[in-house]
Design an enzyme around this catalytic site. Structure first.
Site, PDB file in Angstrom:
ATOM      1  N   LYS A   1       6.426  -2.075   1.839  1.00 34.63           N
ATOM      2  CA  LYS A   1       5.273  -1.483   2.532  1.00 34.63           C
ATOM      3  C   LYS A   1       4.064  -2.405   2.393  1.00 34.63           C
ATOM      4  O   LYS A   1       3.134  -2.140   1.623  1.00 34.63           O
ATOM      5  CB  LYS A   1       4.993  -0.080   1.970  1.00 34.63           C
ATOM      6  CG  LYS A   1       4.111   0.766   2.881  1.00 34.63           C
ATOM      7  CD  LYS A   1       4.201   2.214   2.478  1.00 34.63           C
ATOM      8  CE  LYS A   1       3.164   3.077   3.166  1.00 34.63           C
ATOM      9  NZ  LYS A   1       3.322   3.167   4.608  1.00 34.63           N
TER      10      LYS A   1
ATOM     11  N   TYR B   1       0.821  -1.208   0.000  1.00 33.96           N
ATOM     12  CA  TYR B   1       0.000   0.000   0.000  1.00 33.96           C
ATOM     13  C   TYR B   1       0.851   1.253   0.000  1.00 33.96           C
ATOM     14  O   TYR B   1       2.066   1.199   0.231  1.00 33.96           O
ATOM     15  CB  TYR B   1      -0.967  -0.006   1.196  1.00 33.96           C
ATOM     16  CG  TYR B   1      -0.332   0.317   2.538  1.00 33.96           C
ATOM     17  CD1 TYR B   1       0.493  -0.596   3.184  1.00 33.96           C
ATOM     18  CD2 TYR B   1      -0.555   1.552   3.161  1.00 33.96           C
ATOM     19  CE1 TYR B   1       1.066  -0.299   4.413  1.00 33.96           C
ATOM     20  CE2 TYR B   1       0.017   1.851   4.397  1.00 33.96           C
ATOM     21  CZ  TYR B   1       0.827   0.928   5.013  1.00 33.96           C
ATOM     22  OH  TYR B   1       1.398   1.215   6.231  1.00 33.96           O
TER      23      TYR B   1
ATOM     24  N   ARG C   1       8.151   4.225  -4.665  1.00 30.50           N
ATOM     25  CA  ARG C   1       8.195   3.162  -3.640  1.00 30.50           C
ATOM     26  C   ARG C   1       7.147   2.088  -3.932  1.00 30.50           C
ATOM     27  O   ARG C   1       7.369   0.902  -3.663  1.00 30.50           O
ATOM     28  CB  ARG C   1       7.995   3.746  -2.241  1.00 30.50           C
ATOM     29  CG  ARG C   1       8.179   2.656  -1.156  1.00 30.50           C
ATOM     30  CD  ARG C   1       8.125   3.228   0.239  1.00 30.50           C
ATOM     31  NE  ARG C   1       6.861   3.897   0.471  1.00 30.50           N
ATOM     32  CZ  ARG C   1       6.627   4.715   1.494  1.00 30.50           C
ATOM     33  NH1 ARG C   1       7.576   4.951   2.394  1.00 30.50           N
ATOM     34  NH2 ARG C   1       5.463   5.290   1.636  1.00 30.50           N
TER      35      ARG C   1
ATOM     36  N   ARG D   1      -7.923 -20.577  -1.973  1.00 32.81           N
ATOM     37  CA  ARG D   1      -6.876 -20.451  -0.966  1.00 32.81           C
ATOM     38  C   ARG D   1      -5.811 -21.535  -1.110  1.00 32.81           C
ATOM     39  O   ARG D   1      -6.114 -22.725  -1.078  1.00 32.81           O
ATOM     40  CB  ARG D   1      -7.479 -20.514   0.446  1.00 32.81           C
ATOM     41  CG  ARG D   1      -6.435 -20.298   1.537  1.00 32.81           C
ATOM     42  CD  ARG D   1      -7.051 -20.247   2.928  1.00 32.81           C
ATOM     43  NE  ARG D   1      -6.030 -19.944   3.930  1.00 32.81           N
ATOM     44  CZ  ARG D   1      -5.254 -20.872   4.503  1.00 32.81           C
ATOM     45  NH1 ARG D   1      -5.400 -22.148   4.215  1.00 32.81           N
ATOM     46  NH2 ARG D   1      -4.333 -20.519   5.387  1.00 32.81           N
TER      47      ARG D   1
ATOM     48  N   GLU E   1      11.895   1.989  14.337  1.00 36.85           N
ATOM     49  CA  GLU E   1      11.028   3.106  13.929  1.00 36.85           C
ATOM     50  C   GLU E   1       9.812   3.141  14.841  1.00 36.85           C
ATOM     51  O   GLU E   1       9.732   2.369  15.810  1.00 36.85           O
ATOM     52  CB  GLU E   1      10.642   2.997  12.447  1.00 36.85           C
ATOM     53  CG  GLU E   1      10.061   1.664  12.041  1.00 36.85           C
ATOM     54  CD  GLU E   1       9.813   1.540  10.536  1.00 36.85           C
ATOM     55  OE1 GLU E   1       9.662   2.560   9.848  1.00 36.85           O
ATOM     56  OE2 GLU E   1       9.726   0.396  10.052  1.00 36.85           O
TER      57      GLU E   1
HETATM   58  N1  PDD Z   1       2.876   4.893   7.294  1.00 33.31           N
HETATM   59  N2  PDD Z   1       7.483   3.473   8.848  1.00 33.31           N
HETATM   60  C1  PDD Z   1       6.341   2.793   8.816  1.00 33.31           C
HETATM   61  C2  PDD Z   1       6.282   1.456   9.457  1.00 33.31           C
HETATM   62  C3  PDD Z   1       5.201   3.356   8.191  1.00 33.31           C
HETATM   63  O1  PDD Z   1       4.051   2.661   8.155  1.00 33.31           O
HETATM   64  C4  PDD Z   1       5.302   4.651   7.606  1.00 33.31           C
HETATM   65  C5  PDD Z   1       4.145   5.314   6.919  1.00 33.31           C
HETATM   66  C6  PDD Z   1       6.544   5.318   7.670  1.00 33.31           C
HETATM   67  C7  PDD Z   1       6.744   6.671   7.045  1.00 33.31           C
HETATM   68  O2  PDD Z   1       6.798   6.587   5.641  1.00 33.31           O
HETATM   69  P1  PDD Z   1       6.321   7.802   4.720  1.00 33.31           P
HETATM   70  O3  PDD Z   1       7.128   8.978   5.146  1.00 33.31           O
HETATM   71  O4  PDD Z   1       6.657   7.357   3.357  1.00 33.31           O
HETATM   72  O5  PDD Z   1       4.854   7.986   4.975  1.00 33.31           O
HETATM   73  C8  PDD Z   1       7.613   4.699   8.287  1.00 33.31           C
HETATM   74  C9  PDD Z   1       1.697   5.436   6.666  1.00 33.31           C
HETATM   75  C10 PDD Z   1       1.568   6.909   6.781  1.00 33.31           C
HETATM   76  C11 PDD Z   1       0.469   4.664   7.160  1.00 33.31           C
HETATM   77  O6  PDD Z   1       0.611   3.450   7.314  1.00 33.31           O
HETATM   78  O7  PDD Z   1      -0.600   5.251   7.354  1.00 33.31           O
END
Ligand code: PDD
Length: 284
Positions: free
Chosen positions: A147, A33, A52, A100, A179
């Protein structure tokens, strides 16, 4: 007000959009996503999010469901159809649907879903107060640079933070901060150096992180890319997190211990201002 969402080539009322129970996103979290902020009807950091998205798709071997041009056009159209002035665009691509089985077919048609979330991205009241975090053991899978929608661990960890009266977590592995639950973590040392974990599979390669580091360097803030410990973060002058929805959010306490003076620090505030100014100028 009901939203118009996008699903595999169709624009639908949100209550009408249906995804198969056999979708691998649903059964296996086999999906990736992106979240892109919208301000004044314009896309913030679109190029970074689109790039990304490609990397995540290629890491999982999911074909890109539409061309680059069509993808940008869909972002513009979802903003227009929903009259979205400010908020977020959520985009998800799953591998697709089939009976599945852990073994998947190579020729599945991906499921592409997009929806908007209207919200005040600018003027976040927490920018004034900062947020509190608790430390929590890292427990996500090892490929955190992709992601994916496997967000259960992050969601449960954030619930633990809420239970403890805090806003978020700093996830910790081998004593070092990876993080936050959905944002990258950074500190500013007493010497004024912005310290942030280098890119690896331990963390998501945040688009906001990359821009903030560039802008910090341009503004004369020394940047050091290395992992930092919880102790170092607690002893830092400032801490902050970055994401597409929170931009630059000060962290003012870690496990109940104030960071610096226990209020948003000068470097974090400055970076937030510079970030907003710069990204608004380059929004498309
Ligand atoms: N999340 N680390 C994680 C685990 C994240 O899920 C996100 C972003 C970031 C920051 O990435 P970016 O600057 O590209 O948004 C770092 C989004 C905002 C979410 O899941 O809603």
């Amino acid at each position: 007000m009901s939203r118009i969402v996008y699903l595999n080539g169709a624009w639908l009322e949100e209550t009408e959009a249906k995804v198969s129970v056999f979708d691998r996103g649903f059964l296996f979290a086999d999906a990736i996503y992106e979240v892109t902020a919208v301000i004044g009807g314009k896309l913030i950091e679109y190029a970074g999010h689109a790039a990304r998205l490609k990397r995540s798709l290629s890491a999982l071997g999911i074909p890109q469901p539409v061309s680059d041009e069509a993808l940008l056009a869909l972002h513009r159209e979802i903003v227009a159809r929903n009259g979205l002035a400010e908020g977020l665009i959520y985009l998800q691509v799953s591998r697709g649907a089939e009976d599945r089985d852990f073994v998947f077919s190579g020729d599945l048609a991906p499921t592409l879903v997009m929806f908007t979330q209207a919200k005040a991205v600018l003027g976040n009241p927490k920018w004034q107060t900062g947020i509190s975090v608790i430390t929590w053991p890292e427990g996500r899978w090892v490929n955190r640079q992709v992601k994916t929608v496997q967000l259960l661990y992050s969601s449960l960890a954030k619930m633990e933070a809420k239970k403890a009266g805090a806003d978020d977590v700093f996830l910790v592995e081998d004593g070092l901060v990876t993080e936050a639950s959905s944002a990258n973590a950074h500190i500013v040392t007493k010497e004024g150096v912005l310290v942030t974990r280098p890119l690896s599979n331990a963390l998501l390669h945040g688009i906001t992180r990359g821009s903030v580091l560039d802008l910090a360097a341009r503004a004369g803030v020394p940047v050091e890319e290395r992992a930092f410990s919880v102790q170092e973060a607690q002893d830092a002058a400032e801490a902050f997190i970055t994401s597409a929805s929170a931009f630059v959010m000060p962290v003012v306490s870690i496990d109940g211990r104030p960071v610096g003076e226990g209020r948003p620090g000068q470097v974090s505030r400055r970076l937030l201002d510079i970030y907003i100014e710069d990204r608004l100028a380059s929004a498309i």
